[in-house]
Design a protein around this motif. Sequence first.
Motif, PDB file in Angstrom:
ATOM      1  N   THR A   1       0.950  -1.188   0.031  1.00  0.00           N
ATOM      2  CA  THR A   1       0.077   0.222   0.113  1.00  0.00           C
ATOM      3  C   THR A   1       0.824   1.158   0.080  1.00  0.00           C
ATOM      4  O   THR A   1       1.825   1.187   0.840  1.00  0.00           O
ATOM      5  CB  THR A   1      -0.802   0.253   1.384  1.00  0.00           C
TER       6      THR A   1
ATOM      7  N   ASN B   1       0.826   5.009   0.750  1.00  0.00           N
ATOM      8  CA  ASN B   1      -0.160   6.146   1.374  1.00  0.00           C
ATOM      9  C   ASN B   1       0.894   7.366   1.441  1.00  0.00           C
ATOM     10  O   ASN B   1       1.698   7.722   2.401  1.00  0.00           O
ATOM     11  CB  ASN B   1      -0.541   5.787   2.642  1.00  0.00           C
TER      12      ASN B   1
ATOM     13  N   GLU C   1      -4.834  13.859   0.336  1.00  0.00           N
ATOM     14  CA  GLU C   1      -4.499  12.305   0.781  1.00  0.00           C
ATOM     15  C   GLU C   1      -4.716  11.499  -0.532  1.00  0.00           C
ATOM     16  O   GLU C   1      -5.367  11.630  -1.350  1.00  0.00           O
ATOM     17  CB  GLU C   1      -5.423  11.671   1.674  1.00  0.00           C
TER      18      GLU C   1
ATOM     19  N   VAL D   1      -4.015   7.122  -1.794  1.00  0.00           N
ATOM     20  CA  VAL D   1      -3.849   5.797  -1.161  1.00  0.00           C
ATOM     21  C   VAL D   1      -3.915   4.825  -2.508  1.00  0.00           C
ATOM     22  O   VAL D   1      -5.229   4.919  -3.073  1.00  0.00           O
ATOM     23  CB  VAL D   1      -4.732   5.535  -0.111  1.00  0.00           C
TER      24      VAL D   1
ATOM     25  N   HIS E   1       2.397   7.478  -7.704  1.00  0.00           N
ATOM     26  CA  HIS E   1       2.733   6.586  -6.640  1.00  0.00           C
ATOM     27  C   HIS E   1       3.938   5.399  -6.877  1.00  0.00           C
ATOM     28  O   HIS E   1       4.961   5.261  -6.422  1.00  0.00           O
ATOM     29  CB  HIS E   1       1.563   5.835  -6.103  1.00  0.00           C
TER      30      HIS E   1
END
Length: 306
Positions: free
Chosen positions: A184, A186, A208, A210, A240
């Motif tokens: 994950t 984050n 935010e 994720v 990401h």
Amino acid sequence: MDIVDLRVTEEHKNERIDKFLSTYNEEWSRTQVQQWIKEGIVKVNETEVKTNYKCQIDDHIVIHIPEPEPLDVVAEEMDLDIYYEDEDVLVVNKPKGMVVHPAPGHMSGTLVNGLMAHCKDLSGINGVLRPGIVHRIDKDTSGLLMVAKNDLAHESLVDQLVNKTVTRRYKAIVHGSIPHDNGTINAPIGRDKTDRQSMTVTNVSSKEAVTHFRVLERFHDYTFVECQLETGRTHQIRVHMKYIGFPLVGDPKYGPKKTLQINGQALHAGILGFIHPRTKEYLEFEAPLPNDFEEVLKEIRLKSQL
């Protein structure tokens, strides 16, 4: 007319107001903000300022955002790949290379142009340029999108996105061999200060973000992964995966220049699931990988066997 009311915090002390506002909302370009300031619709402590004004802690900024000028979006007949349609919602498989909605200077050939020709009843919540559009994917990302055909459906689908109950799973090919089977990420995402057209992981004016991922196939120099979005920030998967050191194959903005031959990033929104706004039934759809994605995957598999 929308009114935005905000206060300047310590982290933005002495930052130019045009820069601060353009990073506050990723939909506002710096040029647009500068025009608003020049027109006097941005006030600081009830006073008009110049574009080079330096923000101070607790400055009270009020923006009276004018209604967008109506633009004529022309309906264009297209061979859309419709996966589902009823009186409330429509699910379409967008091909790579197609822009989702028009923008000034780019008013034709978009998914919205095609949707307007396909069905006359689209929600109006997102305005004349984005009728029916609840979420979007990048031009060179292929895959499934849900479209609202009325305002009640639109509000329901947006609420599901906000509440993180929509299923959005993407297939991607990344550079490097990811050593762990799942993970994950984050990490908050915001505008890149050095490049307004790019996003980056940052704690400044960020939101935010994720992303969950799992490895589907691992090769010597590449990994085939499935990514599931919990949030939906601009370029989220692309940013990401670069952040953890495994940028997408073919990504012209966030990936290496020397990459496999594919036109744009190897990213496909393959699975989309949501609760139907009217029936409350959970619907889920899956679109197969496009041909160019499959060809690159075959090439990687062959090379890994040598």
